[in-house]
Design a protein around this motif. Structure first.
Motif, mmCIF file in Angstrom:
data_model
loop_
_atom_site.group_PDB
_atom_site.id
_atom_site.type_symbol
_atom_site.label_atom_id
_atom_site.label_comp_id
_atom_site.label_asym_id
_atom_site.label_seq_id
_atom_site.Cartn_x
_atom_site.Cartn_y
_atom_site.Cartn_z
ATOM 1 N N THR A 361 0.841 -1.198 0.000
ATOM 2 C CA THR A 361 0.000 0.000 0.000
ATOM 3 C C THR A 361 0.874 1.245 0.000
ATOM 4 O O THR A 361 2.105 1.165 0.041
ATOM 5 N N HIS A 380 -2.591 12.283 5.893
ATOM 6 C CA HIS A 380 -3.019 11.450 4.768
ATOM 7 C C HIS A 380 -2.596 9.997 4.966
ATOM 8 O O HIS A 380 -3.285 9.071 4.519
ATOM 9 N N GLU A 381 -1.471 9.776 5.670
ATOM 10 C CA GLU A 381 -1.052 8.405 5.952
ATOM 11 C C GLU A 381 -1.966 7.765 6.991
ATOM 12 O O GLU A 381 -2.304 6.578 6.892
ATOM 13 N N ASP A 383 -5.082 8.444 7.456
ATOM 14 C CA ASP A 383 -6.337 8.124 6.765
ATOM 15 C C ASP A 383 -6.218 6.819 5.984
ATOM 16 O O ASP A 383 -7.140 5.990 5.995
ATOM 17 N N GLU A 384 -5.084 6.622 5.307
ATOM 18 C CA GLU A 384 -4.921 5.394 4.521
ATOM 19 C C GLU A 384 -4.772 4.179 5.427
ATOM 20 O O GLU A 384 -5.315 3.108 5.136
ATOM 21 N N GLU A 387 -8.201 3.358 6.681
ATOM 22 C CA GLU A 387 -9.037 2.822 5.605
ATOM 23 C C GLU A 387 -8.664 1.376 5.287
ATOM 24 O O GLU A 387 -9.545 0.510 5.164
ATOM 25 N N LYS A 388 -7.369 1.090 5.166
ATOM 26 C CA LYS A 388 -6.934 -0.259 4.797
ATOM 27 C C LYS A 388 -7.187 -1.260 5.921
ATOM 28 O O LYS A 388 -7.747 -2.338 5.699
#
Length: 521
Positions: A361, A380-381, A383-384, A387-388
Motif C-alpha cells: 500500500t 493522509h497516511e 487516513d490510509e 481505511e486499509k
C-alpha cells in the motif's frame, strides 16, 4: 450603501483575548470574545444571542451526524428543569443566581445537510484591527485613541452555529427560560420537560450567563499549515471538549475512545460505527445504529453501550478490543494450534502486524506501526492506514452484524418498528412521537425521560405527605409520562414477540387469534 442591502450580521460585544493550542509547528491560534446572553424579550443583542445559541442536538439532525461530530454530552433535561432553573429563579432557597461562563465555538454550518464545514472562509483584512470571514462573521477590535481590550463580533444568523463545548446544562437552563418567556419552543421534542415552568420578564431581568465564544484564525480555507497538520474545526472542538471536561467530570471510556485521535484502534472503531450509522434507507435490511449511549451518567458509567433505544447492539469497548486484536494482536493469537488470550491489552501492542498487513500500500514504508501513532504520522497516511486496516476488519464485523441470524432478525424487526412509528398517523399522536424520539433519536434520552418521571412522582409524593395540593402541571406531566411508558411497553413487547417469532419460524398469526391459547403456549 451596498452593505445596507447585503448580508446582515448581528453584533456581539465584549472583551477579547487570545491563546494557542498545540506546540511547535503544530501551534494554532485561538481568539475569543467574552460576552453574555440573557433570557428576555426586550430585543437586545444579548437576548438575540440567546435565541441563536442552541445545544448540539438542535443544530444538526442526529441521524445524519457522524461519530466525529457527536461532541457534546447528552443533555439531562430533567436535571435542568428540576435543579438548575429553580436555582436561577431563586425558588431553591439559594439567593445567588450566577453561573460561571460557558464555552462555545462559532463554526460554519454546512450549506446542505447536517454537520459543520471543516474550515472558515478565507479571511480578508479591509482595515487595521478588522477580520472579515466572508459572509460568516466579522471580528473587530475596538479602537478609540488607541486599541482597547474590547471587540465586536458580527455573525450571520443563517450560516453560523455556536457549538457549546462546555457548560451545556447551564446554557440550557437560560435558554429554557428564554424560550418559555417567548413561547419559542416550536415543535421541539424536549419542550415537555419545561411545560411546568412559568416565568415573567421581571423574574429574569437580572439573569445573565457569561459566554466565551472562540474562533480559530488559522483554520480557514486555503491555509496549507492547518491542512498539512490535519487539523480542522471538528478536531479542535474535540480536543477542547476533552481537556475542559476531563477534570470537570468523569468522561466515560467509550466517549474518550470516540474522541481519541491518537489510538489507531479507536479510529478503526469509529470507522465501523460510522459505517453502521451512516447507512441509508436503501440499505435498510442491514445493521444500522439509530442512537447511542455513552455511559456518561452516574448510573451508566461502566455499562458503555452503543445502543438503539434499550435494544443493544454491542459495546463500543468490545468493538475497540476487536480492532486491537485484529490489527495489533500478537502473532501467537493467530495460530490455530496455540491459544493466546487476546483480550489482554498487553497482547495487542504488536507493531509489526499492521506494517505487514499494509505491505503493498501507500504506507508500506512504515517498518513498524504503533497503535498510538494517530497524531505522529502525516494525516493522509493516518487516513490510509485506517481505511486499509478498517476495510479488512469490517469484512468480518459487518458480515456478523448483517448476516448472523440473531442480528439480521433484530435488524429486520427494528426497521418494521421504525416504519410503524414513522407513519404520519403515529407521528400526529404526541405519545407516539415521543416514543419514536426515545427509541430512535439522540443518545441517552431514555434515561433522561425515566429520571424526569421519577422526579415528578417524588414531587407528588412529597406534596401528598405534606398535605398540599398537587399542581395541575405535575399531574398532567405524570399522566403524559404514563401514557408514553404505556406506548413504549406496547411497542417493545410487540417487537420482542415479532423478533422471536421470526427467529424461530413461528406463525405469528397464532398470537393474534384469541382462540389459539393452547397453540400459543
Amino acid at each position: 450603501m451596498s452593505k445596507m442591502f447585503g448580508v446582515q450580521k448581528t453584533p456581539i460585544y465584549g472583551s477579547f483575548g487570545e491563546f494557542t493550542i498545540g506546540g511547535g509547528s503544530g501551534t494554532i491560534r485561538a481568539k475569543y470574545i467574552l460576552t453574555k446572553i440573557k433570557p428576555g424579550n426586550d430585543g437586545s443583542w444579548e437576548c438575540e444571542l440567546a435565541s441563536q445559541m442552541k445545544p448540539w442536538r438542535e443544530v444538526f439532525n442526529v441521524e445524519e451526524l457522524s461519530f466525529d461530530e457527536l461532541l457534546q454530552r447528552d443533555l439531562d433535561d430533567s436535571r435542568v428543569a428540576h435543579d438548575l432553573i429553580p436555582y436561577l429563579l431563586g425558588t431553591a432557597g439559594i439567593r445567588a443566581k450566577f453561573f460561571p461562563p460557558i464555552l462555545s465555538v462559532i463554526v460554519p454550518r454546512k450549506q446542505s445537510g447536517a454537520g459543520i464545514e471543516p474550515f472558515y472562509p478565507k479571511p480578508d483584512f479591509p482595515e487595521d484591527l478588522i477580520e472579515n470571514y466572508g459572509e460568516l462573521f466579522d471580528f473587530e477590535q475596538i479602537k478609540w485613541a488607541e486599541p482597547t481590550p474590547l471587540a465586536t463580533l458580527r455573525y450571520n444568523r443563517q450560516r453560523s452555529a455556536f457549538i457549546i463545548v462546555d457548560g451545556q446544562h447551564r446554557a440550557m437552563a437560560v435558554l429554557a427560560l428564554h424560550r418559555q418567556l417567548n413561547e419559542s419552543w416550536g415543535n421541539n421534542a424536549f419542550a415537555s420537560y419545561y411545560d411546568h415552568i412559568s416565568v415573567t420578564p421581571e423574574q429574569v431581568k437580572s439573569i445573565e450567563l457569561p459566554t466565551c465564544i472562540i474562533y480559530f484564525p488559522d483554520l480557514h480555507e486555503g491555509n496549507p499549515i492547518s491542512q498539512k497538520l490535519g487539523i480542522d474545526l471538528s478536531s479542535v472542538c474535540r480536543e477542547i471538549f476533552l481537556v475542559v471536561n476531563r477534570s470537570a467530570k468523569r468522561v466515560s471510556e467509550s466517549r474518550e475512545l470516540l474522541l481519541d485521535d491518537e489510538d489507531i484502534a479507536a479510529r478503526l472503531m469509529r470507522r465501523t460505527l460510522s459505517t453502521l450509522k451512516d447507512r441509508g434507507e436503501e440499505q435498510a435490511g442491514l445493521a444500522r445504529i439509530y442512537s447511542i449511549s455513552y455511559g456518561d451518567s452516574d448510573t451508566e458509567i461502566g455499562q458503555r453501550e452503543v445502543t438503539s433505544g434499550h435494544l443493544e447492539y454491542s459495546s463500543a469497548i468490545a468493538l475497540h478490543k476487536i480492532h486491537r486484536a485484529i490489527s495489533f494482536g500478537v502473532e501467537e493469537a493467530f495460530k490455530i494450534d496455540y491459544y493466546s488470550d487476546i483480550s489482554d491489552g498487553r497482547r495487542t501492542q504488536n507493531r509489526n502486524r499492521p506494517a505487514e498487513i499494509l505491505l503493498g500500500t501507500g504506507v508500506q514504508h512504515n517498518s513498524v506501526l504503533s497503535r498510538n501513532s494517530g497524531k505522529l504520522l502525516p494525516p493522509h497516511e493516518v487516513d490510509e492506514v485506517v481505511e486499509k486496516l478498517g476495510a479488512l476488519a469490517d469484512v468480518a464485523l459487518l458480515s456478523l452484524f448483517d448476516k448472523f441470524r440473531p442480528f439480521s432478525t433484530h435488524n429486520s424487526e427494528l426497521r418494521n418498528l421504525r416504519m410503524r412509528l414513522s407513519d404520519v398517523h403515529a407521528r400526529a399522536e404526541v405519545e407516539q412521537k415521543k416514543a419514536y424520539t426515545l427509541i430512535f433519536e439522540g443518545s441517552g434520552v431514555r434515561n433522561v425521560f425515566d429520571s424526569h418521571f421519577e422526579r415528578l412522582k417524588e414531587e407528588k409524593d412529597e406534596l401528598n405527605r405534606e398535605g398540599q395540593p398537587v399542581p395541575d402541571h405535575i399531574e398532567n406531566q405524570i399522566e403524559f409520562c404514563n401514557s408514553v411508558n404505556s406506548a413504549l411497553d406496547k411497542h417493545e413487547r410487540r417487537f420482542q414477540r415479532d423478533r422471536a417469532c421470526k427467529f424461530f419460524s413461528i406463525n405469528i398469526d397464532l398470537f393474534d387469534d384469541d382462540n389459539n391459547h393452547d397453540e400459543q403456549k
